[in-house]
Design a protein around this motif. Structure first.
Motif, PDB file in Angstrom:
ATOM      1  N   SER A   1      15.820  -3.672   3.695  1.00 58.59           N
ATOM      2  CA  SER A   1      15.426  -4.097   2.358  1.00 58.59           C
ATOM      3  C   SER A   1      15.021  -2.860   1.564  1.00 58.59           C
ATOM      4  O   SER A   1      14.784  -1.796   2.137  1.00 58.59           O
ATOM      5  CB  SER A   1      14.258  -5.090   2.418  1.00 58.59           C
ATOM      6  OG  SER A   1      13.079  -4.434   2.838  1.00 58.59           O
TER       7      SER A   1
ATOM      8  N   GLU B   1      12.205  -2.423   0.057  1.00 54.52           N
ATOM      9  CA  GLU B   1      10.824  -2.101   0.447  1.00 54.52           C
ATOM     10  C   GLU B   1      10.767  -1.411   1.801  1.00 54.52           C
ATOM     11  O   GLU B   1       9.984  -0.481   1.999  1.00 54.52           O
ATOM     12  CB  GLU B   1       9.959  -3.367   0.479  1.00 54.52           C
ATOM     13  CG  GLU B   1       9.727  -3.993  -0.862  1.00 54.52           C
ATOM     14  CD  GLU B   1      10.853  -4.948  -1.270  1.00 54.52           C
ATOM     15  OE1 GLU B   1      11.742  -5.253  -0.440  1.00 54.52           O
ATOM     16  OE2 GLU B   1      10.859  -5.372  -2.440  1.00 54.52           O
TER      17      GLU B   1
ATOM     18  N   ILE C   1      11.621   2.332   1.572  1.00 55.02           N
ATOM     19  CA  ILE C   1      10.521   3.102   0.982  1.00 55.02           C
ATOM     20  C   ILE C   1       9.359   3.221   1.969  1.00 55.02           C
ATOM     21  O   ILE C   1       8.787   4.293   2.155  1.00 55.02           O
ATOM     22  CB  ILE C   1      10.070   2.468  -0.349  1.00 55.02           C
ATOM     23  CG1 ILE C   1      11.203   2.584  -1.377  1.00 55.02           C
ATOM     24  CG2 ILE C   1       8.782   3.113  -0.859  1.00 55.02           C
ATOM     25  CD1 ILE C   1      10.987   1.771  -2.636  1.00 55.02           C
ATOM     26  N   ARG C   2       9.031   2.103   2.629  1.00 55.81           N
ATOM     27  CA  ARG C   2       7.940   2.103   3.595  1.00 55.81           C
ATOM     28  C   ARG C   2       8.201   3.095   4.724  1.00 55.81           C
ATOM     29  O   ARG C   2       7.305   3.828   5.158  1.00 55.81           O
ATOM     30  CB  ARG C   2       7.742   0.688   4.150  1.00 55.81           C
ATOM     31  CG  ARG C   2       6.570   0.542   5.083  1.00 55.81           C
ATOM     32  CD  ARG C   2       6.281  -0.906   5.494  1.00 55.81           C
ATOM     33  NE  ARG C   2       7.460  -1.658   5.914  1.00 55.81           N
ATOM     34  CZ  ARG C   2       8.056  -2.610   5.187  1.00 55.81           C
ATOM     35  NH1 ARG C   2       7.591  -2.935   4.001  1.00 55.81           N
ATOM     36  NH2 ARG C   2       9.116  -3.239   5.655  1.00 55.81           N
TER      37      ARG C   2
ATOM     38  N   GLU D   1      16.029  -3.577  -8.586  1.00 55.41           N
ATOM     39  CA  GLU D   1      14.996  -2.670  -9.076  1.00 55.41           C
ATOM     40  C   GLU D   1      15.649  -1.651 -10.005  1.00 55.41           C
ATOM     41  O   GLU D   1      16.497  -0.874  -9.583  1.00 55.41           O
ATOM     42  CB  GLU D   1      14.349  -1.982  -7.872  1.00 55.41           C
ATOM     43  CG  GLU D   1      13.101  -1.230  -8.164  1.00 55.41           C
ATOM     44  CD  GLU D   1      12.482  -0.718  -6.875  1.00 55.41           C
ATOM     45  OE1 GLU D   1      12.458   0.518  -6.701  1.00 55.41           O
ATOM     46  OE2 GLU D   1      12.056  -1.548  -6.042  1.00 55.41           O
TER      47      GLU D   1
END
Length: 100
Positions: free
Chosen positions: A86, A88, A91-92, A37
């Motif tokens: 991960s 994601e 962030i989650r 990213e």
């Protein structure tokens, strides 16, 4: 799974803009097939270290191939072994704590 933050900064270029060199580095990373990213201050890469580190070396070399005489590369590795991680998931986790 390790998550690596990398920032590659070409120094001593003819202009303060480095996006041309960032694009060259991004092309190297895209060719690797690693999950990543791009953000405004660097790149986050997800995968096994034995796959990531040789790619970072190629990324570091790319500005030299474009005529830059000095490159500064910063690498930060988050290698958590107690659970699968991960980009994601990180962030989650923060968004959950914010109530989002």
């Amino acid at each position: 799974m390790p998550i690596v933050s990398v920032t590659i900064i070409p120094l001593g270029t003819a202009t303060p803009s480095v996006s041309k060199y960032v694009a060259g580095v991004e092309r190297v990373l895209r060719a690797s097939g690693l999950k990543h990213e791009l953000n405004g201050m660097g790149t986050i890469i997800e995968g096994e270290l034995d796959a990531i580190l040789p790619v970072i070396q190629k990324m570091h070399e790319q500005p030299f191939l474009e005529g830059v005489m000095r490159v500064s590369t910063m690498i930060r590795i988050d290698d958590r072994r107690d659970k699968e991680g991960s980009i994601e998931a990180k962030i989650r986790s923060v968004k959950e704590k914010l109530g989002e």
